[in-house]
Write a protein that holds these residues in place. Sequence first.
Motif, short mmCIF file in Angstrom:
data_model
loop_
_atom_site.label_atom_id
_atom_site.label_comp_id
_atom_site.label_asym_id
_atom_site.label_seq_id
_atom_site.Cartn_x
_atom_site.Cartn_y
_atom_site.Cartn_z
N ASN A 50 0.80 -1.22 0.00
CA ASN A 50 0.00 0.00 0.00
C ASN A 50 0.84 1.28 0.00
N GLN A 51 2.10 1.14 -0.38
CA GLN A 51 2.99 2.30 -0.40
C GLN A 51 3.62 2.45 -1.77
N VAL A 52 3.64 3.68 -2.26
CA VAL A 52 4.36 3.98 -3.50
C VAL A 52 5.45 4.99 -3.17
N SER A 53 6.62 4.76 -3.72
CA SER A 53 7.75 5.64 -3.54
C SER A 53 8.05 6.30 -4.88
N ILE A 54 8.01 7.61 -4.91
CA ILE A 54 8.29 8.37 -6.13
C ILE A 54 9.72 8.86 -6.06
N THR A 55 10.49 8.51 -7.08
CA THR A 55 11.91 8.83 -7.09
C THR A 55 12.31 9.24 -8.49
N GLY A 56 13.58 9.32 -8.75
CA GLY A 56 14.03 9.70 -10.08
C GLY A 56 15.43 9.21 -10.30
N GLY A 57 16.11 9.93 -11.01
CA GLY A 57 16.61 11.25 -11.20
C GLY A 57 16.15 12.14 -10.05
N GLU A 58 15.75 13.30 -10.41
CA GLU A 58 15.22 14.26 -9.45
C GLU A 58 13.77 14.53 -9.84
N PRO A 59 12.82 14.02 -9.04
CA PRO A 59 11.40 14.17 -9.39
C PRO A 59 10.97 15.61 -9.64
N THR A 60 11.51 16.55 -8.88
CA THR A 60 11.07 17.94 -9.06
C THR A 60 11.66 18.57 -10.32
N ALA A 61 12.60 17.91 -10.97
CA ALA A 61 13.14 18.38 -12.25
C ALA A 61 12.35 17.80 -13.42
N SER A 62 11.47 16.85 -13.13
CA SER A 62 10.69 16.20 -14.19
C SER A 62 9.43 16.99 -14.50
N LYS A 63 9.21 17.26 -15.77
CA LYS A 63 7.98 17.94 -16.16
C LYS A 63 6.76 17.03 -15.98
N TYR A 64 7.01 15.78 -15.67
CA TYR A 64 5.93 14.81 -15.49
C TYR A 64 5.49 14.65 -14.03
N LEU A 65 6.16 15.31 -13.09
CA LEU A 65 5.85 15.09 -11.68
C LEU A 65 4.39 15.35 -11.35
N ARG A 66 3.88 16.50 -11.71
CA ARG A 66 2.49 16.83 -11.35
C ARG A 66 1.48 15.88 -12.00
N PRO A 67 1.60 15.56 -13.29
CA PRO A 67 0.67 14.57 -13.84
C PRO A 67 0.80 13.19 -13.20
N ILE A 68 2.00 12.82 -12.77
CA ILE A 68 2.18 11.55 -12.08
C ILE A 68 1.46 11.60 -10.73
N LEU A 69 1.66 12.67 -9.97
CA LEU A 69 0.99 12.79 -8.69
C LEU A 69 -0.53 12.71 -8.85
N ASN A 70 -1.04 13.29 -9.92
CA ASN A 70 -2.48 13.25 -10.18
C ASN A 70 -2.99 11.84 -10.46
N ARG A 71 -2.11 10.94 -10.82
CA ARG A 71 -2.50 9.56 -11.14
C ARG A 71 -2.39 8.61 -9.95
N ILE A 72 -1.88 9.06 -8.84
CA ILE A 72 -1.74 8.20 -7.66
C ILE A 72 -3.11 7.97 -7.05
N ASN A 73 -3.49 6.72 -6.95
CA ASN A 73 -4.77 6.35 -6.37
C ASN A 73 -4.58 6.14 -4.87
N LYS A 74 -5.06 7.09 -4.07
CA LYS A 74 -4.90 7.02 -2.61
C LYS A 74 -5.74 5.91 -1.99
N ASP A 75 -6.70 5.37 -2.71
CA ASP A 75 -7.43 4.21 -2.20
C ASP A 75 -6.55 2.97 -2.22
N ILE A 76 -5.62 2.91 -3.16
CA ILE A 76 -4.69 1.78 -3.26
C ILE A 76 -3.42 2.07 -2.46
N PHE A 77 -2.85 3.23 -2.71
CA PHE A 77 -1.59 3.59 -2.07
C PHE A 77 -1.87 4.52 -0.89
N LYS A 78 -1.92 3.94 0.29
CA LYS A 78 -2.24 4.70 1.52
C LYS A 78 -1.07 5.58 1.94
N LYS A 79 0.13 5.21 1.53
CA LYS A 79 1.33 5.97 1.89
C LYS A 79 2.09 6.31 0.62
#
Length: 177
Positions: A50-79
Amino acid sequence: FPVTIFSLVTPGPCNAKCGFCFWKETPITNDYFFKLDAVMSGLVLPKECNQVSITGGEPTASKYLRPILNRINKDIFKKVVLTSNGFRLLENLDHMVGTVDYLNISRHHFDDAENRKVFGTNGVPSKDKLKEIVKTAKDYGIDTTLNCVTTNIETPWNVAAYIKFAKEIGVDHVCLR
């Protein structure tokens, strides 16, 4: 039973050049989000995963960070944990609210100049900027951990100084690896 971690590597660059890092940037394909959506919707996970870890490279340098965050299902990934060296972190924290629960900030030395040497860049936050990042994260309800690869801290005195530094900037936890 221990929590299983699902890691999501953000595509894109890293602003640092750490000598110990294994990460290498790979080309981003046009169908990245199609593939990500297919994987995320097709996951069959036990309840313990129930945990997802977002990493990279550097996630905040990725233009995809915000769309990725929008795709995280908090019903599945509690942490949801995001690991960053602090680059562009402050400008992205507001978008993390409600999705990211824990922020792992990589900081490999308590001294700003030594830390910049380890990262191979000036693009990591200073002690004062880290204080601001940690305070803002706490204001948003995001727990913070300072992570250090200990090959850069060689004596017990330096470990003690690192822990003192972590207390001064206000993080919730320290992880020495």
